[in-house]
Design a protein around this motif. Structure first.
Motif, mmCIF file in Angstrom:
data_model
loop_
_atom_site.group_PDB
_atom_site.id
_atom_site.type_symbol
_atom_site.label_atom_id
_atom_site.label_comp_id
_atom_site.label_asym_id
_atom_site.label_seq_id
_atom_site.Cartn_x
_atom_site.Cartn_y
_atom_site.Cartn_z
ATOM 1 N N LYS A 1 2.350 49.386 46.874
ATOM 2 C CA LYS A 1 3.539 49.252 46.277
ATOM 3 C C LYS A 1 4.209 50.541 46.669
ATOM 4 O O LYS A 1 3.921 51.537 46.139
ATOM 5 C CB LYS A 1 3.667 48.718 45.037
ATOM 6 C CG LYS A 1 5.161 48.517 44.542
ATOM 7 C CD LYS A 1 5.471 47.686 43.399
ATOM 8 C CE LYS A 1 6.839 48.055 42.667
ATOM 9 N NZ LYS A 1 6.845 47.136 41.496
ATOM 10 N N GLY B 1 10.794 47.302 46.342
ATOM 11 C CA GLY B 1 10.694 45.780 45.899
ATOM 12 C C GLY B 1 10.109 44.959 46.782
ATOM 13 O O GLY B 1 9.646 43.799 46.686
ATOM 14 N N ASP C 1 6.771 43.679 45.683
ATOM 15 C CA ASP C 1 7.083 42.873 44.383
ATOM 16 C C ASP C 1 7.414 41.045 44.899
ATOM 17 O O ASP C 1 6.928 40.200 44.533
ATOM 18 C CB ASP C 1 8.306 43.176 43.479
ATOM 19 C CG ASP C 1 8.228 44.328 42.589
ATOM 20 O OD1 ASP C 1 7.501 45.027 43.125
ATOM 21 O OD2 ASP C 1 8.539 44.465 41.594
ATOM 22 N N ARG D 1 13.268 54.458 43.504
ATOM 23 C CA ARG D 1 13.239 55.467 44.585
ATOM 24 C C ARG D 1 14.461 56.424 44.555
ATOM 25 O O ARG D 1 15.559 55.926 44.586
ATOM 26 C CB ARG D 1 13.136 54.816 45.767
ATOM 27 C CG ARG D 1 12.056 53.753 46.320
ATOM 28 C CD ARG D 1 11.833 53.163 47.555
ATOM 29 N NE ARG D 1 12.911 52.176 47.782
ATOM 30 C CZ ARG D 1 13.795 52.631 48.801
ATOM 31 N NH1 ARG D 1 13.705 53.324 49.259
ATOM 32 N NH2 ARG D 1 14.626 51.660 48.959
ATOM 33 N N LYS E 1 21.113 54.629 46.452
ATOM 34 C CA LYS E 1 20.921 54.067 45.012
ATOM 35 C C LYS E 1 22.068 54.777 44.174
ATOM 36 O O LYS E 1 22.176 54.547 43.025
ATOM 37 C CB LYS E 1 19.483 54.348 44.491
ATOM 38 C CG LYS E 1 18.254 53.615 45.158
ATOM 39 C CD LYS E 1 18.260 52.313 44.818
ATOM 40 C CE LYS E 1 17.407 51.684 45.699
ATOM 41 N NZ LYS E 1 17.084 50.222 45.582
ATOM 42 N N GLY F 1 7.483 60.528 39.809
ATOM 43 C CA GLY F 1 6.406 59.959 40.200
ATOM 44 C C GLY F 1 6.500 58.405 40.157
ATOM 45 O O GLY F 1 7.467 57.980 39.854
ATOM 46 N N ASN G 1 5.009 55.089 38.585
ATOM 47 C CA ASN G 1 4.137 54.569 37.253
ATOM 48 C C ASN G 1 4.637 53.179 36.704
ATOM 49 O O ASN G 1 5.662 53.074 36.174
ATOM 50 C CB ASN G 1 4.622 55.856 36.184
ATOM 51 C CG ASN G 1 3.614 55.615 34.875
ATOM 52 O OD1 ASN G 1 3.343 54.327 34.679
ATOM 53 N ND2 ASN G 1 3.190 56.480 34.492
ATOM 54 N N LEU H 1 15.706 44.259 42.300
ATOM 55 C CA LEU H 1 14.839 43.728 41.373
ATOM 56 C C LEU H 1 15.121 44.070 40.162
ATOM 57 O O LEU H 1 15.210 43.351 38.918
ATOM 58 C CB LEU H 1 13.515 43.774 41.764
ATOM 59 C CG LEU H 1 13.123 42.935 43.075
ATOM 60 C CD1 LEU H 1 11.574 43.367 43.458
ATOM 61 C CD2 LEU H 1 13.175 41.357 42.930
ATOM 62 N N ASN H 2 15.324 45.458 40.107
ATOM 63 C CA ASN H 2 15.297 46.088 38.689
ATOM 64 C C ASN H 2 16.539 45.574 37.643
ATOM 65 O O ASN H 2 16.396 45.412 36.741
ATOM 66 C CB ASN H 2 15.481 47.576 38.954
ATOM 67 C CG ASN H 2 14.022 48.214 38.999
ATOM 68 O OD1 ASN H 2 12.983 48.002 38.291
ATOM 69 N ND2 ASN H 2 14.085 49.300 39.809
#
Ligand code: ADP
Length: 482
Positions: free
Chosen positions: A15, A18, A21, A303, A308, A357, A359, A384-385
């Motif tokens: 991954k 998205g 996912d 990302r 974004k 990073g 996580n 998605l977030n």
């Protein structure tokens, strides 16, 4: 309905964003609706050898026959096949090395993967009704299917769907590579082929060759047909508008639900929100933040890329930090943005938490512990977030674009309708105004809980979207067999 679903990322195996996912949850949802779905992923070095399926899968490619081995796993509720050719896929990263440099032979690596997927279906006797490719990495898949194997009786009646998860990543390569990829010069045509401003484009291959094209929200399907969002492919996409559909991604609530999320300090639900406070405190502890416990926590998981909206965030960060709030960021990518957030943390060590990073566990803890979630994207195919945030009662502040526009409704204090805060023009001050507005509502606890619950009780599960995909598959199957 037999479907081969190929992707370069599938959660939890591999991954970066998205796509993983989606590729890790849509096949499960399709299966629940009765489709037979076989997903295929390259075996990267980080993925262990699972069950051996084939010792030698012979794939005609790059002037020779390359021999891969194939492994499979079904521990996560759907069968995944892994194409194993270490010279291409056992490397430090999926697309590039740790310095962020993309591998020079990516078109060849993923071209091979695409070609191997088709050979695999034949070898294991899984004759697909639909071959479903995703993003530029599998853009050559429909081209191989309909052009190189167009007369192959095994694939007679097989239709293809190509899903665009992000139009900006196009998999461009030097046209001198075409013969190596098994493609004739005739495909290098600007109108009927894959030529794109002096390069060959894997993404364009998917768009021109697939029986139909989909993308991941209704709004993005419209946007990509305009010059502003079309990444210079808007004309081509307009010419295919009869075969272009937008289907919103779903959320896998097995993984993303505060009622049962194993990573949380305490679980919670719309009926009992008390656990969220424990998650907030846990997050403040994780990042060693201290101040007023009542301040809201603004979260961001992303990302770190231009798309974004980080230029807006950078522009207002100073003014934002004058407000009573905490700010927690998890992300990696652009080195300049990484340094920017590290500097912001150094300037406000008690109030800003930064983790550079990837996580997974921390992503869950931020979704649960934060009160607000920032996603002011320039463009956002689906996102998605923001949907995860809604489920976790973490109110999203978004820009009205793509899937953000389709899933977030601006909160109206008089009607009590809406699930977040949404601004339209891509301007830093519009974002800041929405943050002010959010803080005002936050200060009114009963009102805030109404807003939280509006988001938490909405249903973005895959059920509806999976039916839409099945409907498209069915139409494609009848289109190619008529
Ligand atoms: P995109 O696909 O453009 O990256 P999405 O919102 O569609 O954006 O999906 C991003 C996915 O990647 C989410 O599951 C998010 O939690 C995850 N993610 C992004 N960055 C990180 C990170 N640094 N650590 C953990 N998860 C991340």
């Amino acid at each position: 309905m037999r479907v081969i679903f190929a992707a370069s990322e599938i959660a939890p195996y591999a991954k970066t964003g998205g796509l993983a996912d989606v590729a890790g949850s849509l096949p499960k949802a399709l299966q629940r609706k009765g489709a037979e779905v076989l997903t295929v992923l390259p075996r990267y070095g980080t993925i262990p050898h699972h069950q051996r399926v084939l010792d030698r899968l012979e794939v005609p490619f790059a002037f020779e026959t390359k021999s891969a081995s194939v492994w499979s796993d079904d521990k996560h509720g759907f069968p995944v096949y892994f194409i194993d050719l270490p010279e291409y896929f056992v490397r430090p990263g999926i697309y590039g090395d740790s310095s962020g440099t993309e591998y020079r032979d990516n078109a060849e690596r993923f071209g091979f993967f695409s070609r191997a997927v088709l050979e695999l279906t034949r070898r294991i006797g899984f004759k697909p009704d639909i071959v479903h490719g995703n993003d530029w990495q599998t853009g050559l898949l429909p081209l191989y299917l309909h052009r190189n194997l167009g007369n192959d009786p095994y694939f007679a009646g097989t239709g293809s769907l190509f899903t665009i998860h992000n139009l900006a990543y196009q998999g461009l390569f030097d046209p001198s590579l075409l013969p190596r990829l098994g493609l004739g010069r005739e495909v290098y045509d600007p109108v009927s082929g894959i030529e794109f401003h002096g390069a060959a484009s894997s993404l364009k291959a998917g768009i021109i060759a697939a029986t139909a094209v989909s993308t991941v929200s209704r709004r993005y399907a419209l946007e990509i047909q305009t010059p502003e969002y079309g990444c210079r492919l808007d004309g081509l996409l307009r010419s295919r508008h009869h075969d272009l559909v937008g289907i919103l991604n779903g959320v896998d609530y097995d993984d993303w639900d505060p009622r049962r999320d194993p990573f949380l300090a305490r679980n919670y639900s719309p009926e009992d929100l008390s656990g969220k406070e424990a998650c907030r405190q846990d997050l403040l502890r994780d990042f060693q933040l201290s101040g007023d416990a009542a301040w809201p926590i603004v979260g961001c998981i992303s990302r770190l890329v231009d798309q974004k909206g980080f230029d807006l965030i950078s522009e207002i960060a100073g003014r934002m930090m004058q407000l009573g709030l905490y700010f927690v960021v998890l992300g990696s990518g652009d080195r300049g943005l990484e340094s920017f957030f590290q500097a912001l943390r150094d300037a406000h060590p008690d109030r800003v938490g930064v983790y550079i990073g990837f996580n997974h566990e921390l992503a869950h803890k931020i979704e649960a512990g934060a009160d607000l979630f920032l996603m002011p994207s320039k463009y956002e195919p689906c996102g998605l977030n923001q949907m995860y945030s809604l489920r976790y009662g973490t109110v999203p502040i978004v820009r009205a674009t793509g899937g953000l526009d389709d899933t977030v409704q601006d909160f109206d204090r008089s009607t009590l309708q809406g699930n977040g805060f949404k601004f339209f023009d891509y301007e830093a001050n519009r974002l800041l105004e929405k943050i002010y507005e959010a803080l005002l509502v936050y200060a009114d606890r009963p009102l805030w809980e109404i807003l939280m619950r509006n988001g938490m009780t909405a249903d973005f599960s895959w059920d509806r979207s999976a039916l839409e995909y099945l409907d498209v598959y069915a139409r494609l199957r009848s289109a190619v067999t008529i």
